[in-house]
Design a protein around this motif. Sequence first.
Motif, PDB file in Angstrom:
ATOM      1  N   LYS A  83     -14.089 -14.085  -0.760  1.00 21.26           N
ATOM      2  CA  LYS A  83     -12.712 -14.115  -0.282  1.00 21.26           C
ATOM      3  C   LYS A  83     -11.801 -13.536  -1.358  1.00 21.26           C
ATOM      4  N   VAL A  84     -10.940 -12.650  -0.934  1.00 16.22           N
ATOM      5  CA  VAL A  84     -10.015 -11.989  -1.842  1.00 16.22           C
ATOM      6  C   VAL A  84      -8.604 -12.238  -1.333  1.00 16.22           C
ATOM      7  N   LYS A  85      -7.730 -12.702  -2.215  1.00 21.32           N
ATOM      8  CA  LYS A  85      -6.341 -12.924  -1.821  1.00 21.32           C
ATOM      9  C   LYS A  85      -5.641 -11.574  -1.691  1.00 21.32           C
ATOM     10  N   VAL A  86      -4.843 -11.458  -0.661  1.00 23.65           N
ATOM     11  CA  VAL A  86      -4.086 -10.241  -0.447  1.00 23.65           C
ATOM     12  C   VAL A  86      -2.703 -10.449  -1.042  1.00 23.65           C
ATOM     13  N   LEU A  87      -2.337  -9.578  -1.967  1.00 24.42           N
ATOM     14  CA  LEU A  87      -1.067  -9.713  -2.663  1.00 24.42           C
ATOM     15  C   LEU A  87       0.029  -8.860  -2.035  1.00 24.42           C
ATOM     16  N   GLY A  88      -0.345  -7.924  -1.249  1.00 27.55           N
ATOM     17  CA  GLY A  88       0.625  -7.035  -0.614  1.00 27.55           C
ATOM     18  C   GLY A  88      -0.058  -6.228   0.448  1.00 27.55           C
ATOM     19  N   GLU A  89       0.572  -5.134   0.810  1.00 26.03           N
ATOM     20  CA  GLU A  89      -0.042  -4.281   1.817  1.00 26.03           C
ATOM     21  C   GLU A  89      -0.004  -2.842   1.362  1.00 26.03           C
ATOM     22  N   VAL A  90      -0.892  -2.073   1.878  1.00 29.96           N
ATOM     23  CA  VAL A  90      -0.986  -0.657   1.561  1.00 29.96           C
ATOM     24  C   VAL A  90      -0.873   0.097   2.864  1.00 29.96           C
ATOM     25  N   ARG A  91       0.037   1.066   2.893  1.00 24.90           N
ATOM     26  CA  ARG A  91       0.191   1.876   4.096  1.00 24.90           C
ATOM     27  C   ARG A  91      -0.423   3.238   3.841  1.00 24.90           C
TER      28      ARG A  91
END
Length: 95
Positions: A83-91
């Motif tokens: 499991k990896v925490k998502v810190l933001g998003e990439v477009r």
Amino acid sequence: MFKERFKKFLESVGETPQSLAEKLGVGTATVYRWLKGETTPKLSELQSLKKLYPQLNLNALISGEGKLFTSLPLEVYEERLVKVKVLGEVRAGDF
């Protein structure tokens, strides 16, 4: 040899000799004899094993020909997930 393939099977599905023996309704000593190469499972025991693990290739387990599994059980994949925490998003792409 059967004992090596059987050991690989147990490791792949995360079973212990005790837990598999309980699920198959055989004695723990029976499973240990399979692991030591002293005996091999009876046809009825192989059929029970196939019912528990439908993705198991019995021909590969017995003869060593082909892949041991048609696919791994979902439980095995879940245990291997990280499991990896998502810190933001990439477009990506044109916006």
